[in-house]
Motif scaffolding. Sequence first.
Motif, PDB file in Angstrom:
ATOM      1  N   ALA A 187       0.759  -1.158   0.028  1.00 26.42           N
ATOM      2  CA  ALA A 187       0.076   0.214  -0.111  1.00 26.42           C
ATOM      3  C   ALA A 187       1.060   1.229  -0.053  1.00 26.42           C
ATOM      4  O   ALA A 187       0.440   2.265  -0.921  1.00 26.42           O
ATOM      5  N   LEU A 188       1.884   1.226   0.621  1.00 31.48           N
ATOM      6  CA  LEU A 188       2.789   2.330   0.967  1.00 31.48           C
ATOM      7  C   LEU A 188       3.561   2.660  -0.295  1.00 31.48           C
ATOM      8  O   LEU A 188       3.694   3.736  -0.858  1.00 31.48           O
ATOM      9  N   ALA A 189       4.080   1.644  -1.088  1.00 28.58           N
ATOM     10  CA  ALA A 189       5.057   1.699  -2.239  1.00 28.58           C
ATOM     11  C   ALA A 189       3.961   2.275  -3.516  1.00 28.58           C
ATOM     12  O   ALA A 189       4.051   3.090  -4.081  1.00 28.58           O
ATOM     13  N   ASP A 190       2.623   1.756  -3.509  1.00 32.01           N
ATOM     14  CA  ASP A 190       1.603   1.913  -4.405  1.00 32.01           C
ATOM     15  C   ASP A 190       1.129   3.443  -4.111  1.00 32.01           C
ATOM     16  O   ASP A 190       0.909   4.295  -5.234  1.00 32.01           O
ATOM     17  N   ALA A 191       1.026   3.824  -2.950  1.00 34.00           N
ATOM     18  CA  ALA A 191       0.605   5.323  -2.616  1.00 34.00           C
ATOM     19  C   ALA A 191       1.593   6.029  -2.979  1.00 34.00           C
ATOM     20  O   ALA A 191       1.525   7.369  -3.564  1.00 34.00           O
ATOM     21  N   THR A 192       2.838   5.810  -2.925  1.00 33.86           N
ATOM     22  CA  THR A 192       3.895   6.838  -3.162  1.00 33.86           C
ATOM     23  C   THR A 192       4.172   6.929  -4.550  1.00 33.86           C
ATOM     24  O   THR A 192       4.216   7.872  -5.253  1.00 33.86           O
ATOM     25  N   THR A 193       4.081   5.763  -5.584  1.00 35.15           N
ATOM     26  CA  THR A 193       3.956   5.910  -6.887  1.00 35.15           C
ATOM     27  C   THR A 193       2.716   6.744  -7.274  1.00 35.15           C
ATOM     28  O   THR A 193       2.922   7.577  -8.274  1.00 35.15           O
ATOM     29  N   ALA A 194       1.575   6.395  -6.894  1.00 29.23           N
ATOM     30  CA  ALA A 194       0.417   7.244  -7.285  1.00 29.23           C
ATOM     31  C   ALA A 194       0.479   8.823  -6.605  1.00 29.23           C
ATOM     32  O   ALA A 194       0.103   9.508  -7.754  1.00 29.23           O
ATOM     33  N   LEU A 195       1.016   8.959  -5.784  1.00 30.83           N
ATOM     34  CA  LEU A 195       1.425  10.567  -5.650  1.00 30.83           C
ATOM     35  C   LEU A 195       2.488  11.113  -6.585  1.00 30.83           C
ATOM     36  O   LEU A 195       2.268  12.102  -6.754  1.00 30.83           O
ATOM     37  N   LEU A 196       3.490  10.608  -6.803  1.00 28.42           N
ATOM     38  CA  LEU A 196       4.733  11.098  -7.348  1.00 28.42           C
ATOM     39  C   LEU A 196       4.366  11.146  -8.751  1.00 28.42           C
ATOM     40  O   LEU A 196       5.011  12.000  -9.330  1.00 28.42           O
ATOM     41  N   THR A 197       3.602  10.218  -9.261  1.00 24.27           N
ATOM     42  CA  THR A 197       3.320  10.177 -10.629  1.00 24.27           C
ATOM     43  C   THR A 197       1.840  10.524 -11.112  1.00 24.27           C
ATOM     44  O   THR A 197       1.506  10.328 -12.169  1.00 24.27           O
ATOM     45  N   SER A 198       1.293  11.048 -10.171  1.00 27.09           N
ATOM     46  CA  SER A 198      -0.276  11.362 -10.489  1.00 27.09           C
ATOM     47  C   SER A 198      -0.837  10.317 -11.039  1.00 27.09           C
ATOM     48  O   SER A 198      -1.697  10.515 -12.325  1.00 27.09           O
ATOM     49  N   ASP A 199      -0.766   9.211 -10.243  1.00 29.68           N
ATOM     50  CA  ASP A 199      -1.570   8.007 -10.800  1.00 29.68           C
ATOM     51  C   ASP A 199      -2.892   7.782 -10.384  1.00 29.68           C
ATOM     52  O   ASP A 199      -2.969   6.996  -9.256  1.00 29.68           O
ATOM     53  N   LEU A 200      -4.025   7.996 -10.912  1.00 24.95           N
ATOM     54  CA  LEU A 200      -5.172   8.043 -10.279  1.00 24.95           C
ATOM     55  C   LEU A 200      -5.741   6.809  -9.795  1.00 24.95           C
ATOM     56  O   LEU A 200      -6.494   6.714  -9.022  1.00 24.95           O
ATOM     57  N   SER A 201      -5.683   5.864 -11.200  1.00 26.14           N
ATOM     58  CA  SER A 201      -6.464   4.437 -10.695  1.00 26.14           C
ATOM     59  C   SER A 201      -5.522   3.823  -9.539  1.00 26.14           C
ATOM     60  O   SER A 201      -6.094   2.953  -9.032  1.00 26.14           O
ATOM     61  N   LEU A 202      -4.181   4.002  -9.592  1.00 22.15           N
ATOM     62  CA  LEU A 202      -3.523   3.190  -8.508  1.00 22.15           C
ATOM     63  C   LEU A 202      -3.727   3.915  -7.136  1.00 22.15           C
ATOM     64  O   LEU A 202      -3.785   3.091  -5.955  1.00 22.15           O
ATOM     65  N   ALA A 203      -3.838   5.220  -7.231  1.00 21.84           N
ATOM     66  CA  ALA A 203      -4.381   5.884  -5.753  1.00 21.84           C
ATOM     67  C   ALA A 203      -5.791   5.120  -5.321  1.00 21.84           C
ATOM     68  O   ALA A 203      -6.168   4.838  -4.259  1.00 21.84           O
ATOM     69  N   GLU A 204      -6.790   5.195  -6.385  1.00 25.86           N
ATOM     70  CA  GLU A 204      -8.162   4.310  -5.876  1.00 25.86           C
ATOM     71  C   GLU A 204      -7.970   3.006  -5.464  1.00 25.86           C
ATOM     72  O   GLU A 204      -8.528   2.658  -4.709  1.00 25.86           O
ATOM     73  N   GLN A 205      -7.061   2.208  -5.885  1.00 27.32           N
ATOM     74  CA  GLN A 205      -6.677   0.830  -5.651  1.00 27.32           C
ATOM     75  C   GLN A 205      -6.295   0.671  -4.357  1.00 27.32           C
ATOM     76  O   GLN A 205      -6.647  -0.018  -3.420  1.00 27.32           O
ATOM     77  N   VAL A 206      -5.230   1.827  -3.997  1.00 25.84           N
ATOM     78  CA  VAL A 206      -4.658   1.905  -2.601  1.00 25.84           C
ATOM     79  C   VAL A 206      -5.780   2.109  -1.304  1.00 25.84           C
ATOM     80  O   VAL A 206      -6.060   1.446  -0.324  1.00 25.84           O
ATOM     81  N   ILE A 207      -6.702   3.300  -1.989  1.00 24.42           N
ATOM     82  CA  ILE A 207      -7.750   3.227  -1.031  1.00 24.42           C
ATOM     83  C   ILE A 207      -8.880   2.025  -0.872  1.00 24.42           C
ATOM     84  O   ILE A 207      -9.100   1.936   0.291  1.00 24.42           O
ATOM     85  N   SER A 208      -9.266   1.496  -2.004  1.00 26.03           N
ATOM     86  CA  SER A 208     -10.235   0.431  -1.808  1.00 26.03           C
ATOM     87  C   SER A 208      -9.559  -0.734  -1.155  1.00 26.03           C
ATOM     88  O   SER A 208     -10.094  -1.495  -0.421  1.00 26.03           O
ATOM     89  N   ASN A 209      -8.077  -0.977  -1.431  1.00 28.67           N
ATOM     90  CA  ASN A 209      -7.612  -2.105  -0.806  1.00 28.67           C
ATOM     91  C   ASN A 209      -7.185  -2.032   0.783  1.00 28.67           C
ATOM     92  O   ASN A 209      -7.152  -2.960   1.448  1.00 28.67           O
ATOM     93  N   ASP A 210      -7.434  -0.592   1.261  1.00 31.37           N
ATOM     94  CA  ASP A 210      -7.315  -0.747   2.736  1.00 31.37           C
ATOM     95  C   ASP A 210      -8.132  -1.476   3.347  1.00 31.37           C
ATOM     96  O   ASP A 210      -7.749  -1.992   4.837  1.00 31.37           O
ATOM     97  N   ARG A 211      -9.391  -1.776   2.830  1.00 29.04           N
ATOM     98  CA  ARG A 211     -10.627  -2.692   3.161  1.00 29.04           C
ATOM     99  C   ARG A 211      -9.699  -4.045   3.527  1.00 29.04           C
ATOM    100  O   ARG A 211     -10.145  -4.657   4.617  1.00 29.04           O
TER     101      ARG A 211
END
Lengths: 214, 214
Positions: free
Chosen positions: B26-50
């Motif tokens: 989650a941390l690695a993906d959130a960082t990639t989403a943050l630094l590369t503005s990857d919306l779908s990866l951000a959504e994935q991290v958020i929903s995977n928190d469940r």
Amino acid sequence: MRDTYREQLRETMADLARMVDLVHTALADATTALLTSDLSLAEQVISNDRMIDDLAEELEKRTFSMLARQAPVAGELRTVFSAIRMLGELTRMGDLAAHVAKIARLRFPACAVPDTLQDNFRQMADVAGSMVADAGAMLRNLDVDTAGKLAAEDKVMDELRRDQFKSLVDGSWSHTVEAAVDSALLGRYYERIADHAVEIAERMVYVVTGDDPV
Amino acid sequence: MRDTYREQLRETMADLARMVDLVHTALADATTALLTSDLSLAEQVISNDRMIDDLAEELEKRTFSMLARQAPVAGELRTVFSAIRMLGELTRMGDLAAHVAKIARLRFPACAVPDTLQDNFRQMADVAGSMVADAGAMLRNLDVDTAGKLAAEDKVMDELRRDQFKSLVDGSWSHTVEAAVDSALLGRYYERIADHAVEIAERMVYVVTGDDPV
């Protein structure tokens, strides 16, 4: 023996409520220190956090030995189990109050909160303080009805945080970037204290009713 | 019966390590989403928190029933007791990774982190990721020597946070107030993830050696 055990459990709940009182005082004092630039009060909050940590340490040992010496039955086990988790919440709430005091100390003799946000912070502190007091009352009285009030207060807190955010980022900010960063972090600390109060309330519902908090 | 109990304990530690893996991803993906503005990866991290929350819920129930069905002896009790607390840490780490992803989503298609801070955030994320992995290895191998490495990494994290703060408040900030506020909060999230990793390491020292973590 069972009666002694129940007595110990009651004592543990009362000690958790004492921890809540310490957090409540720390939060109120940290807020005063922040909004009135009171350095000595800020120092006091920071050094008093040790009292909360010490009480947590003592209670952690006690809950451990309660589990070790006698296997608790269902309702008792719920209480001990929840106490272990609430200890963590309360320690953290104390840390967060100390964080507020540390920002007050860092900016002294200036005030970390600009005039335009003083009202917002006072309201946030009032709501958070009320939520902490409510969580303490739930611990003391094993009352679950207050959980609803806490959830409603948490919504007010969220709104206050949103208002604050808006004033930081809507382009009207006329203070320094430092003041914006301080305010954003301070807002986060108050919001987190409120979140922890809600988590304690949810744990207390579980202790009293057995309804799953997770 | 004792053997089954020990087997359950080993399973619980392995499941905690699985939670660490989920947090690490989650941390690695959130960082990639943050630094590369990857919306779908951000959504994935958020929903995977469940998934992290669900695993925590399952483990909470299991540790509870382990305490209810058989009174554990000293070392076993230390393990169950610590597992209860580490569950809380790991749930929170997952939330924090999701918070990073939420800021990435909020600013999309823009990037929440200005160019001048990209390196700083990449380093923070690397250190935090390494600390999470180290905490996971401690859980898997019941190894305590790594605790020292984690403490050293935490110092690096503190320095990175200080560098970041300096660039926010030294008067050279040329980006928006919004970007400053985002960066301050993001920095806080990475720092807190690192803090939780240190707390897990300290708990593991306690599990293995019995030395007091508090």
